[in-house]
Design an enzyme around this catalytic site. Structure first.
Site, PDB file in Angstrom:
ATOM      1  N   ALA A 116     -23.184  10.759   9.572  1.00 23.55           N
ATOM      2  CA  ALA A 116     -22.729   9.383   9.838  1.00 23.55           C
ATOM      3  C   ALA A 116     -21.938   8.882   8.641  1.00 23.55           C
ATOM      4  O   ALA A 116     -22.400   8.963   7.505  1.00 23.55           O
ATOM      5  CB  ALA A 116     -23.927   8.478  10.091  1.00 23.55           C
TER       6      ALA A 116
ATOM      7  N   GLY B  32       8.592   9.424   2.645  1.00 22.67           N
ATOM      8  CA  GLY B  32       7.578   8.728   1.832  1.00 22.67           C
ATOM      9  C   GLY B  32       6.208   9.365   1.993  1.00 22.67           C
ATOM     10  O   GLY B  32       6.096  10.510   2.441  1.00 22.67           O
TER      11      GLY B  32
ATOM     12  N   SER C  54     -16.486  15.914   1.847  1.00 28.92           N
ATOM     13  CA  SER C  54     -15.092  16.120   2.249  1.00 28.92           C
ATOM     14  C   SER C  54     -14.277  16.703   1.100  1.00 28.92           C
ATOM     15  O   SER C  54     -14.572  16.465  -0.082  1.00 28.92           O
ATOM     16  CB  SER C  54     -14.508  14.763   2.644  1.00 28.92           C
ATOM     17  OG  SER C  54     -13.113  14.844   2.718  1.00 28.92           O
TER      18      SER C  54
ATOM     19  N   TYR D  13     -12.540   6.233   0.219  1.00 26.27           N
ATOM     20  CA  TYR D  13     -13.346   7.153   1.036  1.00 26.27           C
ATOM     21  C   TYR D  13     -13.789   8.338   0.171  1.00 26.27           C
ATOM     22  O   TYR D  13     -14.970   8.707   0.149  1.00 26.27           O
ATOM     23  CB  TYR D  13     -12.509   7.618   2.240  1.00 26.27           C
ATOM     24  CG  TYR D  13     -13.080   8.779   3.001  1.00 26.27           C
ATOM     25  CD1 TYR D  13     -14.309   8.689   3.652  1.00 26.27           C
ATOM     26  CD2 TYR D  13     -12.379   9.987   3.092  1.00 26.27           C
ATOM     27  CE1 TYR D  13     -14.822   9.767   4.371  1.00 26.27           C
ATOM     28  CE2 TYR D  13     -12.883  11.056   3.807  1.00 26.27           C
ATOM     29  CZ  TYR D  13     -14.107  10.943   4.435  1.00 26.27           C
ATOM     30  OH  TYR D  13     -14.617  12.011   5.142  1.00 26.27           O
TER      31      TYR D  13
ATOM     32  N   ARG E  29       9.364  10.787   8.785  1.00 24.72           N
ATOM     33  CA  ARG E  29       9.599   9.380   8.445  1.00 24.72           C
ATOM     34  C   ARG E  29       9.881   9.194   6.946  1.00 24.72           C
ATOM     35  O   ARG E  29      10.428   8.192   6.519  1.00 24.72           O
ATOM     36  CB  ARG E  29       8.343   8.590   8.826  1.00 24.72           C
ATOM     37  CG  ARG E  29       8.664   7.248   9.426  1.00 24.72           C
ATOM     38  CD  ARG E  29       7.455   6.370   9.368  1.00 24.72           C
ATOM     39  NE  ARG E  29       6.843   6.217  10.671  1.00 24.72           N
ATOM     40  CZ  ARG E  29       5.703   5.556  10.856  1.00 24.72           C
ATOM     41  NH1 ARG E  29       5.049   5.041   9.846  1.00 24.72           N
ATOM     42  NH2 ARG E  29       5.199   5.422  12.048  1.00 24.72           N
TER      43      ARG E  29
ATOM     44  N   LYS F 150     -17.644   9.466  -1.005  1.00 22.07           N
ATOM     45  CA  LYS F 150     -18.224  10.795  -0.751  1.00 22.07           C
ATOM     46  C   LYS F 150     -18.641  11.457  -2.077  1.00 22.07           C
ATOM     47  O   LYS F 150     -19.682  12.114  -2.144  1.00 22.07           O
ATOM     48  CB  LYS F 150     -17.215  11.692  -0.019  1.00 22.07           C
ATOM     49  CG  LYS F 150     -17.017  11.332   1.443  1.00 22.07           C
ATOM     50  CD  LYS F 150     -18.223  11.719   2.294  1.00 22.07           C
ATOM     51  CE  LYS F 150     -18.004  11.473   3.777  1.00 22.07           C
ATOM     52  NZ  LYS F 150     -19.156  11.780   4.606  1.00 22.07           N
TER      53      LYS F 150
ATOM     54  N   PHE G  64     -17.352  13.409  16.513  1.00 20.46           N
ATOM     55  CA  PHE G  64     -16.676  14.675  16.854  1.00 20.46           C
ATOM     56  C   PHE G  64     -17.484  15.890  16.391  1.00 20.46           C
ATOM     57  O   PHE G  64     -17.913  16.723  17.204  1.00 20.46           O
ATOM     58  CB  PHE G  64     -15.262  14.647  16.233  1.00 20.46           C
ATOM     59  CG  PHE G  64     -14.590  15.982  16.134  1.00 20.46           C
ATOM     60  CD1 PHE G  64     -14.553  16.851  17.226  1.00 20.46           C
ATOM     61  CD2 PHE G  64     -13.983  16.388  14.944  1.00 20.46           C
ATOM     62  CE1 PHE G  64     -13.928  18.096  17.133  1.00 20.46           C
ATOM     63  CE2 PHE G  64     -13.356  17.617  14.839  1.00 20.46           C
ATOM     64  CZ  PHE G  64     -13.330  18.474  15.931  1.00 20.46           C
TER      65      PHE G  64
ATOM     66  N   GLY H  35     -18.376   6.817  17.325  1.00 15.29           N
ATOM     67  CA  GLY H  35     -18.757   7.898  18.240  1.00 15.29           C
ATOM     68  C   GLY H  35     -18.815   7.423  19.679  1.00 15.29           C
ATOM     69  O   GLY H  35     -18.655   6.244  19.977  1.00 15.29           O
TER      70      GLY H  35
ATOM     71  N   ASN I 241      -9.915  19.805   6.717  1.00 16.91           N
ATOM     72  CA  ASN I 241      -9.601  19.137   8.007  1.00 16.91           C
ATOM     73  C   ASN I 241     -10.195  19.933   9.160  1.00 16.91           C
ATOM     74  O   ASN I 241      -9.806  21.075   9.385  1.00 16.91           O
ATOM     75  CB  ASN I 241      -8.086  19.047   8.210  1.00 16.91           C
ATOM     76  CG  ASN I 241      -7.457  18.078   7.254  1.00 16.91           C
ATOM     77  OD1 ASN I 241      -7.597  16.875   7.381  1.00 16.91           O
ATOM     78  ND2 ASN I 241      -6.804  18.612   6.247  1.00 16.91           N
TER      79      ASN I 241
END
Ligand SMILES: NC(=O)c1ccc[n+]([C@@H]2O[C@H](COP(=O)([O-])OP(=O)(O)OC[C@H]3O[C@@H](n4cnc5c(N)ncnc54)[C@H](O)[C@@H]3O)[C@@H](O)[C@H]2O)c1
Length: 316
Positions: A77, A266, A119, A143, A264, A147, A11, A36, A172
């Site tokens: 990547a 939680g 991130s 994750y 929802r 990073k 993206f 991708g 984001n």
């Protein structure tokens, strides 16, 4: 100028490749196409401004080959999904840490500058809001841990070996071309039923959302304006919105009224960080960068894209 974009078929990568070509660079893309899509960059490949190498950043030889002759590597990547990192922590370790190390090793050998896409998740649950770059890194997901470790490798390659590196802590990122994230998820649900919207978690999760063009501006500014000594920069809008607020802004643009919103409850998913808001003053002062696209404008442009690619909402 020859540059390499790893993850250039993803993206953010696709938008970055397009801008670099517009700016006159010759771009080499290294991507294994695990997430991708080659069709996103095929127009750019046909234009002759970019070449494509199918390969995995875990393959050190391939990374070295792709880096030769490049002045800058934009290293995007990655395995970039928090839920996937919980399912398979070793994949993040291999792709995001070893892959980044392969990029740094090649950059050292080839005399190349590295721009690393990190991130906001490196902070985990930050104590300070808005969060400055000096906040301790206590990641809350594998994750995030991968990073944070990759950031350390960038900094150490600068400090110990003099490799020029700069780290962008992206919040984001959203906009045309995205196939994940909150707005994509909500739009797809509205396509199924525009009268009722189920949202993950409580709906009170509050995060920063940055429009893609602004993120690309930061990628362009960073290698030119930063000292490239392993510094990290928060790259976000500097404003946070709850899921409820984003949903309401989407309803306004789409002309939807009376949608029943059902949280929802939680947590959204294991490892999610429910409150993010960056202090972006370091990027403003040192990179001369700040976001230009406001949230409402960004949502409108993104929904136009979803309307064209995913289809319009069924009539009410
Ligand atoms: N999109 C966001 O909101 C966001 C936020 C923070 C950080 N980031 C970071 O920015 C970068 C780009 O994100 P994106 O949203 O474009 O993600 P994306 O998943 O769309 O793109 C990642 C690209 O990397 C490629 N890739 C994955 N593993 C690979 C491997 N082993 N070898 C070679 N290529 C591989 C994928 O095929 C894909 O094209 C990532 O590093 C991500 O962690 C993104």
């Amino acid at each position: 100028m020859q540059v390499l974009v790893t993850g250039g078929a993803g993206f953010i990568g696709t938008h970055l490749v397009e801008r670099l070509i517009e700016n006159g660079a010759s771009v080499r893309i290294l991507d294994d196409l695990s997430a991708g899509d080659i069709s996103g960059v095929s127009r750019l490949l046909r234009s002759g401004g970019a070449t494509f190498v199918k390969g995995d950043v875990r393959d050190g030889g391939k990374v070295m080959e792709a880096t030769r002759g490049c002045e800058i590597v934009y290293h995007l990547a990655a395995q970039s999904s928090v839920p996937k990192s919980t399912e398979n922590p070793s994949l993040d370790l291999e792709v995001n840490i070893i892959g980044t190390h392969n990029v740094l090793r090649a950059a050292k050998e080839c005399g190349t500058k590295v721009v690393f896409a990190s991130s906001s998740v490196v902070y985990g649950m930050p104590r300070r809001i808005p969060t400055p770059e000096s906040e301790p890194l206590v990641p809350h997901s594998f994750y995030g841990a991968s990073k944070a470790a990759a950031e350390d490798y960038c900094r150490l390659y600068s400090e110990l070996f003099g490799v020029p590196t700069v780290i962008l802590r992206l919040f984001n990122i959203y906009g045309p071309g995205t196939n994940k994230g909150l707005m994509f998820d909500l739009y797809r649900k509205l396509l199924r039923d525009p009268k009722r919207l189920e949202i993950l978690g409580t709906g009170e999760q509050k995060k920063d959302y940055l429009y893609i063009d602004d993120a690309i501006d930061a990628f362009i500014a960073a290698p030119e304006r930063s000292r490239c000594v392993g510094d990290a920069y928060n790259i976000g809008l500097g404003e946070s919105y709850t899921v409820f607020q984003i949903a309401q802004m989407m309803f306004d643009v789409l002309g939807l009224e009376g949608v029943e919103v059902k949280p929802r409850g939680g947590t959204s998913w294991l490892g999610d960080v429910e409150l993010t808001e960056p202090d972006v003053s370091k990027a403003e002062i040192e990179l001369g960068w700040r976001a230009k696209v406001g949230i409402k404008d960004g949502i409108r442009k993104t929904l136009e894209y979803f309307g064209k690619t995913l289809g319009p909402l069924p009539s009410k």
